[in-house]
Design a protein around this motif. Structure first.
Motif, PDB file in Angstrom:
ATOM      1  N   PHE A   5       0.825  -1.207   0.000  1.00 23.78           N
ATOM      2  CA  PHE A   5       0.000   0.000   0.000  1.00 23.78           C
ATOM      3  C   PHE A   5       0.860   1.259   0.000  1.00 23.78           C
ATOM      4  O   PHE A   5       0.573   2.215  -0.714  1.00 23.78           O
ATOM      5  N   TRP A   6       1.909   1.276   0.822  1.00 25.08           N
ATOM      6  CA  TRP A   6       2.780   2.454   0.844  1.00 25.08           C
ATOM      7  C   TRP A   6       3.477   2.647  -0.495  1.00 25.08           C
ATOM      8  O   TRP A   6       3.640   3.767  -0.970  1.00 25.08           O
ATOM      9  N   ALA A   8       2.306   1.707  -3.415  1.00 23.04           N
ATOM     10  CA  ALA A   8       1.291   2.184  -4.368  1.00 23.04           C
ATOM     11  C   ALA A   8       1.000   3.667  -4.154  1.00 23.04           C
ATOM     12  O   ALA A   8       0.838   4.424  -5.121  1.00 23.04           O
ATOM     13  N   ILE A   9       0.946   4.098  -2.898  1.00 27.28           N
ATOM     14  CA  ILE A   9       0.709   5.514  -2.606  1.00 27.28           C
ATOM     15  C   ILE A   9       1.857   6.367  -3.134  1.00 27.28           C
ATOM     16  O   ILE A   9       1.635   7.403  -3.768  1.00 27.28           O
ATOM     17  N   CYS A  10       3.074   5.922  -2.888  1.00 30.68           N
ATOM     18  CA  CYS A  10       4.246   6.672  -3.374  1.00 30.68           C
ATOM     19  C   CYS A  10       4.271   6.723  -4.901  1.00 30.68           C
ATOM     20  O   CYS A  10       4.548   7.773  -5.483  1.00 30.68           O
ATOM     21  N   PHE A  12       1.720   6.536  -6.956  1.00 29.75           N
ATOM     22  CA  PHE A  12       0.655   7.413  -7.410  1.00 29.75           C
ATOM     23  C   PHE A  12       1.055   8.880  -7.268  1.00 29.75           C
ATOM     24  O   PHE A  12       0.838   9.683  -8.181  1.00 29.75           O
ATOM     25  N   VAL A  13       1.623   9.236  -6.128  1.00 30.14           N
ATOM     26  CA  VAL A  13       2.014  10.623  -5.892  1.00 30.14           C
ATOM     27  C   VAL A  13       3.096  11.059  -6.875  1.00 30.14           C
ATOM     28  O   VAL A  13       3.033  12.139  -7.457  1.00 30.14           O
TER      29      VAL A  13
END
Length: 76
Positions: A5-6, A8-10, A12-13
């Motif tokens: 999840f982390w 994927a968040i990174c 995306f950002v």
């Protein structure tokens, strides 16, 4: 699992920021006439007024969604 999840968040950002920076840094080289048919906001909208109401995509889609909901309730 939390690492996924982390990551994927990174990702995306980073992708969002790069897209924004590249879009703002690139000069606009095409006119509105050249972009017509390619960009949604510049493409002329089609009217379905002359078609029978059952042949319109919005009406047909609504009927199909209602049918799917009814079938899901029946066969739950």
């Amino acid at each position: 699992m939390a690492q996924n999840f982390w990551l994927a968040i990174c990702a995306f950002v980073v992708c969002f920021v790069l897209t924004l920076v590249i879009s703002l840094a690139t000069a606009r080289t095409k006119s509105d006439e050249e972009l017509k048919g390619l960009v949604y906001s510049l493409t002329p909208k089609l009217k379905d007024d002359e078609q029978h109401f059952l042949l319109r995509p919005a009406v047909l889609g609504t009927i199909l969604i209602i049918a799917c909901i009814i079938l899901n309730i029946i066969f739950w």
